[in-house]
Motif scaffolding. Sequence first.
Motif, short mmCIF file in Angstrom:
data_model
loop_
_atom_site.label_atom_id
_atom_site.label_comp_id
_atom_site.label_asym_id
_atom_site.label_seq_id
_atom_site.Cartn_x
_atom_site.Cartn_y
_atom_site.Cartn_z
N PHE A 98 0.86 -1.17 0.00
CA PHE A 98 0.00 0.00 0.00
C PHE A 98 0.91 1.23 0.00
O PHE A 98 1.25 1.75 1.06
N ALA A 121 1.10 4.50 2.43
CA ALA A 121 -0.02 4.33 3.36
C ALA A 121 0.28 5.05 4.67
O ALA A 121 1.41 5.04 5.15
N ALA A 170 -9.68 0.71 12.68
CA ALA A 170 -9.56 0.67 11.23
C ALA A 170 -10.77 1.18 10.47
O ALA A 170 -10.60 1.92 9.48
N ASP A 180 -8.23 4.76 5.01
CA ASP A 180 -7.07 5.05 4.18
C ASP A 180 -5.76 4.66 4.85
O ASP A 180 -4.68 4.82 4.27
N ALA A 181 -5.85 4.16 6.07
CA ALA A 181 -4.64 3.91 6.87
C ALA A 181 -4.43 2.44 7.17
O ALA A 181 -5.37 1.63 7.16
N LEU A 182 -3.18 2.11 7.44
CA LEU A 182 -2.84 0.83 8.06
C LEU A 182 -2.81 1.07 9.56
O LEU A 182 -2.20 2.03 10.02
N ARG A 198 -6.21 -3.24 7.86
CA ARG A 198 -6.62 -2.20 6.92
C ARG A 198 -8.08 -2.42 6.58
O ARG A 198 -8.47 -3.52 6.16
N GLU A 220 -4.30 -7.78 7.84
CA GLU A 220 -3.36 -8.04 6.76
C GLU A 220 -2.12 -8.81 7.22
O GLU A 220 -1.46 -9.48 6.42
N PHE A 236 4.64 -3.48 3.20
CA PHE A 236 3.48 -2.66 2.91
C PHE A 236 3.83 -1.32 2.25
O PHE A 236 2.95 -0.59 1.81
#
Length: 202
Positions: A5, A8, A67, A72-74, A120, A125, A197
């Motif tokens: 990502f 991220a 989450a 839009d974030a990890l 996420r 993940e 990531f």
Amino acid sequence: MIARFPKARLILASKSASRRAMLDAAGVTYEAIPADVDERAVEASLEGAAPGEIAEALAVAKAAALAPAHPDALVLGSDSLVVVDGRRFDKPESREAAADHLCFFSGKVMELHSGAAIVRGGGCEWSHAAIARLHVRDLSDSFIESYLAAEWPEIGYCAGAFRIEAMGVQLFDHIEGDQFTVLGMPLLPVLGALREFGVIEA
């Protein structure tokens, strides 16, 4: 293969000073937002599970709690738990409880399980758990009293009633495992995942 990502945003689902310090020292850019999770309920749903599985599940739960609000974030969650002689120990709720814990730990091996997870959106993940074994020396009553006078109430937020980066290091005469696991997060595997990531440079 972990999906990347690029660029991220990373959120740490924790208010832990030691976990923030680890990421800061490693040069990781992130935002810290404490997660509101009923840890006892999560643990109850995992009755009979191994301690490492519980630590990992708690880490997932903390990340998953934040989450959905940050798609839009990890989100990185982490948790630790302590086992001595097959008995689970949560954070001490009082100075008296901390003293009881320390008396029980004296001369025994403390197993510290630290889990981490990256979530996420609606799915986990990545997750990982690590263990450190801390050999507690024989603790005198006078040491326990002086230790608590210096370290309470700060250690009330710590599983095992100690901060390894402070006076808590005096509890032990031998440690098996890396310092990051002892501090509450298996940092090296976390950094490996963050590279995969695309959060930090590979």
